[in-house]
Design an enzyme around this catalytic site. Structure first.
Site, mmCIF file in Angstrom:
data_model
loop_
_atom_site.group_PDB
_atom_site.id
_atom_site.type_symbol
_atom_site.label_atom_id
_atom_site.label_comp_id
_atom_site.label_asym_id
_atom_site.label_seq_id
_atom_site.Cartn_x
_atom_site.Cartn_y
_atom_site.Cartn_z
ATOM 1 N N GLY A 45 0.849 -1.185 0.000
ATOM 2 C CA GLY A 45 0.000 0.000 0.000
ATOM 3 C C GLY A 45 0.883 1.232 0.000
ATOM 4 O O GLY A 45 2.014 1.189 0.506
ATOM 5 N N GLN A 50 2.999 9.857 1.370
ATOM 6 C CA GLN A 50 4.280 9.160 1.434
ATOM 7 C C GLN A 50 5.188 9.484 0.252
ATOM 8 O O GLN A 50 6.361 9.126 0.263
ATOM 9 C CB GLN A 50 4.064 7.649 1.513
ATOM 10 C CG GLN A 50 3.421 7.211 2.814
ATOM 11 C CD GLN A 50 3.236 5.721 2.826
ATOM 12 O OE1 GLN A 50 2.239 5.203 2.335
ATOM 13 N NE2 GLN A 50 4.217 5.024 3.382
ATOM 14 N N CYS A 104 5.752 0.049 7.687
ATOM 15 C CA CYS A 104 5.434 1.180 6.815
ATOM 16 C C CYS A 104 6.692 1.576 6.043
ATOM 17 O O CYS A 104 7.778 1.634 6.609
ATOM 18 C CB CYS A 104 4.949 2.348 7.664
ATOM 19 S SG CYS A 104 4.526 3.825 6.733
ATOM 20 N N LEU A 105 6.514 1.860 4.757
ATOM 21 C CA LEU A 105 7.654 2.272 3.931
ATOM 22 C C LEU A 105 8.278 3.568 4.427
ATOM 23 O O LEU A 105 9.470 3.793 4.246
ATOM 24 C CB LEU A 105 7.215 2.423 2.467
ATOM 25 C CG LEU A 105 6.709 1.145 1.786
ATOM 26 C CD1 LEU A 105 6.228 1.450 0.374
ATOM 27 C CD2 LEU A 105 7.787 0.072 1.779
ATOM 28 N N HIS A 146 -4.853 1.139 7.219
ATOM 29 C CA HIS A 146 -3.488 1.670 7.378
ATOM 30 C C HIS A 146 -3.261 2.833 6.413
ATOM 31 O O HIS A 146 -2.787 3.905 6.811
ATOM 32 C CB HIS A 146 -2.469 0.548 7.132
ATOM 33 C CG HIS A 146 -1.041 0.989 7.205
ATOM 34 N ND1 HIS A 146 -0.219 0.631 8.248
ATOM 35 C CD2 HIS A 146 -0.282 1.746 6.366
ATOM 36 C CE1 HIS A 146 0.987 1.167 8.045
ATOM 37 N NE2 HIS A 146 0.973 1.834 6.904
ATOM 38 N N GLU A 147 -3.615 2.642 5.139
ATOM 39 C CA GLU A 147 -3.396 3.704 4.144
ATOM 40 C C GLU A 147 -4.333 4.887 4.378
ATOM 41 O O GLU A 147 -3.945 6.038 4.185
ATOM 42 C CB GLU A 147 -3.552 3.154 2.722
ATOM 43 C CG GLU A 147 -2.548 2.067 2.359
ATOM 44 C CD GLU A 147 -1.099 2.424 2.640
ATOM 45 O OE1 GLU A 147 -0.709 3.599 2.491
ATOM 46 O OE2 GLU A 147 -0.335 1.513 3.013
ATOM 47 N N HIS A 150 -2.957 7.273 6.759
ATOM 48 C CA HIS A 150 -1.962 8.184 6.172
ATOM 49 C C HIS A 150 -2.599 9.482 5.662
ATOM 50 O O HIS A 150 -2.031 10.552 5.845
ATOM 51 C CB HIS A 150 -1.217 7.513 5.007
ATOM 52 C CG HIS A 150 -0.026 6.729 5.425
ATOM 53 N ND1 HIS A 150 1.070 7.289 6.049
ATOM 54 C CD2 HIS A 150 0.263 5.412 5.300
ATOM 55 C CE1 HIS A 150 1.963 6.357 6.295
ATOM 56 N NE2 HIS A 150 1.502 5.202 5.850
#
Length: 190
Positions: A45, A50, A104-105, A146-147, A150
Site C-alpha cells: 500500500g 508518502q 510502513c515504507l 493503514h493507508e 496516512h
C-alpha cells in the site's frame, strides 16, 4: 516514474490530506507511478503523503501477501485486491478487533502490533472517477485502514502501546535524521 518515499518526521505525513478535484491532476498516471514506487519498495500500500503529496489518494495491492502461501493459508480478501482509492471516506468499521504486526515504507525497520476492526466500509472514487462503496474484510480491510490513516495524518506507530513507543523512540529519531538503510529511494530534508 518512481518517487522517493517520504520518511517519518516529515510534516506532510502529519497533515490531513485535501480532496482531489476532478480534472485537476492526471490520476491515471499518478496512480501508475504510485504502484511503480510501491512495487520498487516491496510495499502492499502507498498513500500520496508518502510521496510528498497532501492529497486524498492511496493505492493498494495485497496480492503479494498470498505468494508462497499454502492453499489453506491464503487470505481470500487479497485475491484480485489491487485498487486505487480517490477521495475515500470510511463509512463504518465493524467486527472484532484483531492484532497484526504492521510496518510502513516511511518508517523502515520498525514493526509493531496494531489492533483494527475486521471489516471496513469505504466510499471512494476510482482513478476513472467511478463512485464506489464497498465492504472489505481481513488483511484487505487492514491495508485500507493503514493507508487511510496516512491521508488523515496518522501513522501506525500512533496505535502502538506506550511501552513499544518508548522502545522505538531512538529508531524513529534516527529515521528523522536520515540514519536508515533501505533498498529504495527516500527523500530526507536537507
Amino acid at each position: 516514474m518512481i518517487y522517493p518515499i517520504i520518511p517519518y518526521g516529515d510534516p506532510v505525513l502529519r497533515k490531513i490530506a485535501k480532496d482531489i478535484e476532478p480534472g485537476s491532476i492526471d490520476l491515471i498516471t499518478l496512480a501508475d507511478d504510485m504502484f511503480e514506487t510501491m512495487y520498487a519498495a516491496s510495499g502492499v500500500g502507498l498513500a500520496a503523503p508518502q510521496i510528498g503529496k497532501d492529497i486524498r489518494l492511496f493505492v493498494v495491492d495485497g496480492r503479494p501477501m498470498n505468494e508462497g502461501e499454502e492453499e489453506e493459508d491464503i487470505d481470500t480478501s487479497l485475491i484480485d485486491f489491487k485498487k486505487v482509492f480517490v477521495n475515500p471516506t470510511i463509512v463504518d468499521e465493524t467486527g472484532e478487533e484483531w492484532g497484526f504486526e504492521e510496518g510502513c515504507l516511511s518508517i523502515p525497520g520498525i514493526r509493531g502490533e496494531v489492533w483494527r476492526p475486521e471489516y471496513v466500509k469505504i466510499h471512494y472514487y476510482t482513478e476513472h472517477w467511478e463512485e464506489k462503496e464497498e465492504v472489505f474484510e481481513g488483511l484487505a480491510a487492514r491495508i485500507i485502514q493503514h493507508e487511510y490513516d496516512h491521508i488523515e495524518g496518522i501513522l501506525f506507530t500512533d496505535h502502538l502501546n506506550v511501552v513499544k513507543k518508548r522502545l522505538i523512540k531512538n529508531k524513529l529519531t534516527d529515521i528523522t535524521r536520515g540514519k536508515v538503510s533501505v533498498d529504495y529511494k527516500m527523500k530526507f530534508p536537507r
